[in-house]
Design a protein around this motif. Structure first.
Motif, short mmCIF file in Angstrom:
data_model
loop_
_atom_site.label_atom_id
_atom_site.label_comp_id
_atom_site.label_asym_id
_atom_site.label_seq_id
_atom_site.Cartn_x
_atom_site.Cartn_y
_atom_site.Cartn_z
N UNK A 150 -10.27 2.56 4.56
CA UNK A 150 -10.17 2.87 3.06
C UNK A 150 -11.61 3.59 2.58
N UNK A 151 -12.46 2.94 2.79
CA UNK A 151 -13.93 3.51 2.23
C UNK A 151 -14.43 4.62 2.88
N UNK A 152 -13.92 4.64 4.34
CA UNK A 152 -14.42 5.87 5.15
C UNK A 152 -13.59 7.07 4.43
N UNK A 153 -12.31 7.04 4.09
CA UNK A 153 -11.41 8.06 3.66
C UNK A 153 -11.87 8.59 2.29
N UNK A 154 -12.40 7.39 1.32
CA UNK A 154 -13.08 7.82 0.19
C UNK A 154 -14.34 8.66 0.40
N UNK A 155 -14.98 8.20 1.32
CA UNK A 155 -16.41 8.90 1.49
C UNK A 155 -16.33 10.35 2.27
N UNK A 156 -15.10 10.53 2.84
CA UNK A 156 -15.04 11.81 3.38
C UNK A 156 -14.38 12.66 2.14
N UNK A 157 -13.51 12.16 1.41
CA UNK A 157 -12.95 12.95 0.06
C UNK A 157 -14.17 13.40 -0.86
N UNK A 158 -15.20 12.42 -1.22
CA UNK A 158 -16.07 12.71 -2.08
C UNK A 158 -17.07 13.85 -1.12
N UNK A 159 -17.42 13.83 0.21
CA UNK A 159 -18.31 14.77 0.81
C UNK A 159 -17.50 16.23 0.48
N UNK A 184 -9.31 14.47 -2.65
CA UNK A 184 -10.08 13.52 -3.55
C UNK A 184 -9.20 12.73 -3.92
N UNK A 185 -7.76 13.24 -4.29
CA UNK A 185 -6.57 12.32 -5.17
C UNK A 185 -6.31 11.00 -4.35
N UNK A 186 -6.33 11.06 -2.97
CA UNK A 186 -5.93 9.81 -2.57
C UNK A 186 -6.82 8.68 -2.72
N UNK A 187 -8.09 8.91 -3.25
CA UNK A 187 -9.00 7.85 -3.80
C UNK A 187 -8.47 6.83 -4.73
N UNK A 188 -7.58 7.58 -5.73
CA UNK A 188 -6.94 6.70 -6.75
C UNK A 188 -6.09 5.62 -6.21
N UNK A 189 -4.96 5.86 -5.13
CA UNK A 189 -4.06 4.95 -4.87
C UNK A 189 -4.86 3.85 -3.95
N UNK A 190 -5.83 4.39 -3.38
CA UNK A 190 -6.83 3.57 -2.29
C UNK A 190 -7.33 2.44 -3.22
N UNK A 247 0.89 -1.12 0.20
CA UNK A 247 -0.07 0.06 -0.17
C UNK A 247 0.83 1.11 -0.07
N UNK A 248 1.99 1.11 0.92
CA UNK A 248 3.10 2.10 0.99
C UNK A 248 3.37 2.62 -0.55
N UNK A 249 3.77 1.50 -1.24
CA UNK A 249 4.42 1.63 -2.72
C UNK A 249 3.62 2.20 -3.47
N UNK A 250 2.12 1.86 -3.58
CA UNK A 250 1.21 2.22 -4.49
C UNK A 250 0.99 3.99 -4.15
N UNK A 251 0.94 4.03 -2.79
CA UNK A 251 0.84 5.75 -2.59
C UNK A 251 1.86 6.26 -2.96
N UNK A 252 3.04 5.99 -2.90
CA UNK A 252 4.38 6.56 -3.34
C UNK A 252 4.34 6.75 -4.78
N UNK A 253 4.01 5.77 -5.67
CA UNK A 253 4.05 5.85 -7.12
C UNK A 253 2.83 6.85 -7.59
N UNK A 254 1.75 6.68 -6.81
CA UNK A 254 0.67 7.50 -7.30
C UNK A 254 0.93 8.94 -6.93
N UNK A 255 1.65 9.07 -5.83
CA UNK A 255 2.14 10.68 -5.62
C UNK A 255 3.04 11.16 -6.73
N UNK A 256 4.01 10.08 -7.13
CA UNK A 256 4.97 10.72 -8.00
C UNK A 256 4.34 10.83 -9.32
N UNK A 257 3.31 9.90 -9.74
CA UNK A 257 2.63 10.20 -10.84
C UNK A 257 2.07 11.61 -11.04
N UNK A 258 1.24 12.16 -10.08
CA UNK A 258 0.78 13.32 -10.00
C UNK A 258 1.73 14.60 -9.90
N UNK A 259 2.90 14.30 -9.25
CA UNK A 259 4.14 15.24 -8.85
C UNK A 259 4.55 15.57 -10.54
#
Length: 411
Positions: free
Chosen positions: A296-305, A334-340, A150-162
């Motif tokens: 994970x799902x709670x975080x996505x819900x917060x991001x959407x709200x 909102x963007x953290x929804x993708x790596x999640x 999960x850390x790897x996916x998060x870091x790679x996703x962050x790098x993509x947007x960077x």
């Protein structure tokens, strides 16, 4: 001493690796991949920060310059699934091909100082993009132990947007029509360095022996059936469509939507850059926190709200201050929804990581096309456009509950 023999085409066949010692994650490969993923996005927005200058330099319309970015979305929609199938069968060769196409396309733009060469090079680089982005879930399986994925996916996703931030910054540092070719050269060198680094890393760093057992052994239609036949993945595709679509629409039309409230083009550019940076930070931190706490799902819900509320605020009280505050909140939430979602994909679709990631990215890009089209029609009615964005974004909440019910039934 027990040993595991690597057998996949392109996965260091014939090398015996002892399994009686604990293996460690190969973070150097993840770093190399993150740099290449960032380079793909730098090329995507290469001319976006200097749209008027590029149009003047090449002697074409603003719309023609827009196609230098839009072609990435179009090609991705066409090649998302084929690229995933290739990666599921020939993972490392497919990833290397993506790196070569990215760097090759970047330099092909320098074949001549004309729009035609720029477009041809962008098309070639765009062909490489799905082979790179679809590889994220397979890469963490091959090179990271389970606790680090999960850390790897998060870091790679962050790098993509960077990579978008780098592209905008390069354009800001080299303004003027006379610097367009220099800007093209700089981004080509970035792509070349990133591609070379990843290719060397893939050649020099051995995969985890134990993780190779989790990689698919076949590709083709079998991989597609395994991915699409997974109910978790189908529902995740529905979940990710609108968040990515909303973000793409906002980054595309933020300036004209906020212009009636006195937000200049320069100010809008700063807002978008800071929004992306906030998203990078969110992608790097939030998914890891959510995974550790099973939220994970709670975080996505917060991001959407948060995003829906922010759009409503911009509809009612648009302005420079609210533009900064609300867009930063959207980027961070909102963007953290993708790596999640990608981490959930890796967890639930172990038989077709490349194809599964391709379906997720494809769903997100299709959402971008649909939501951006809707906002484009309403671009001269800012308040209405933001209200529609808020309503469309809120539609994710029922889809999220729909996915959550499936998670609860999972043993």
């Amino acid at each position: 001493m027990a040993a595991y023999e690597l057998q996949d085409g392109g996965r260091q066949a014939g090398r015996s690796i002892p399994l009686d010692r604990e293996e460690r994650s190969r973070w150097s490969v993840i770093v190399a991949y993150g740099l290449l993923a960032a380079a793909t996005q730098t090329l995507l927005v290469n001319y976006a920060a200097v749209t008027h200058d590029a149009a003047h330099h090449f002697g074409v319309s603003i719309s023609a310059i827009g196609w230098l970015a839009e072609i990435f979305v179009l090609v991705y929609v066409i090649l998302a699934i084929p690229a995933g199938l290739v990666l599921d069968r020939y993972f490392r060769p497919g990833l290397i091909a993506g790196a070569a196409l990215t760097a090759g396309g970047a330099f092909l733009r320098l074949g001549g100082d004309s729009y035609s060469w720029a477009l041809i090079g962008q098309v070639v680089a765009a062909v490489g993009q799905p082979f790179v982005l679809n590889g994220i879930t397979g890469l963490v399986v091959v090179y990271l132990v389970k606790k680090d994925r999960t850390t790897g996916i998060a870091a790679a996703s962050a790098a993509t947007f960077f990579g978008m931030v780098v592209g905008f910054a390069a354009g800001a540092a080299l303004p003027g029509a006379h610097n367009v070719r220099t800007l093209t050269l700089v981004t080509a060198l970035i792509a070349l360095a990133a591609a070379a680094y990843l290719i060397v890393a893939l050649a020099m760093v051995r995969p985890l022996a134990t993780s190779m057992e989790e990689m698919p052994t076949t590709g083709g239609l079998r991989s597609f059936r395994a991915a699409w036949g997974n109910p978790h993945l189908r529902r995740l595709c529905v979940v990710v469509v609108i968040p990515m679509g909303t973000f793409i629409a906002l980054t595309t039309y933020a300036q004209p939507l906020l212009e009636p409230a006195g937000v200049s083009e320069a100010t809008a550019g700063i807002i978008l850059a800071l929004t992306t940076i906030a998203g990078v930070i969110g992608c790097a931190v939030v998914p890891v926190w959510a995974e550790k706490r099973d939220r994970e799902l709670n975080v996505i819900a917060v991001g959407i709200t948060v995003t829906a509320i922010a759009c409503l605020v911009l509809a009612v009280i648009p302005g420079v201050a609210t533009g900064y505050l609300m867009m930063l909140a959207i980027g961070m939430a909102l963007l953290p929804a993708l790596p999640i979602v990608l981490a959930l994909t890796e967890r639930h679709a172990p038989d077709a990581e490349g194809t599964a990631a391709g379906l997720i990215w494809l769903a997100g890009n299709l959402g971008g096309v649909v939501v951006t089209t809707i906002v484009g029609i309403l671009v001269h009615h800012s308040a209405t456009a933001f209200i529609v964005l808020a309503g469309v974004t809120a539609l994710v909440l029922p889809a999220l509950r729909w996915y959550g019910r499936l998670e609860q039934r999972q043993p």
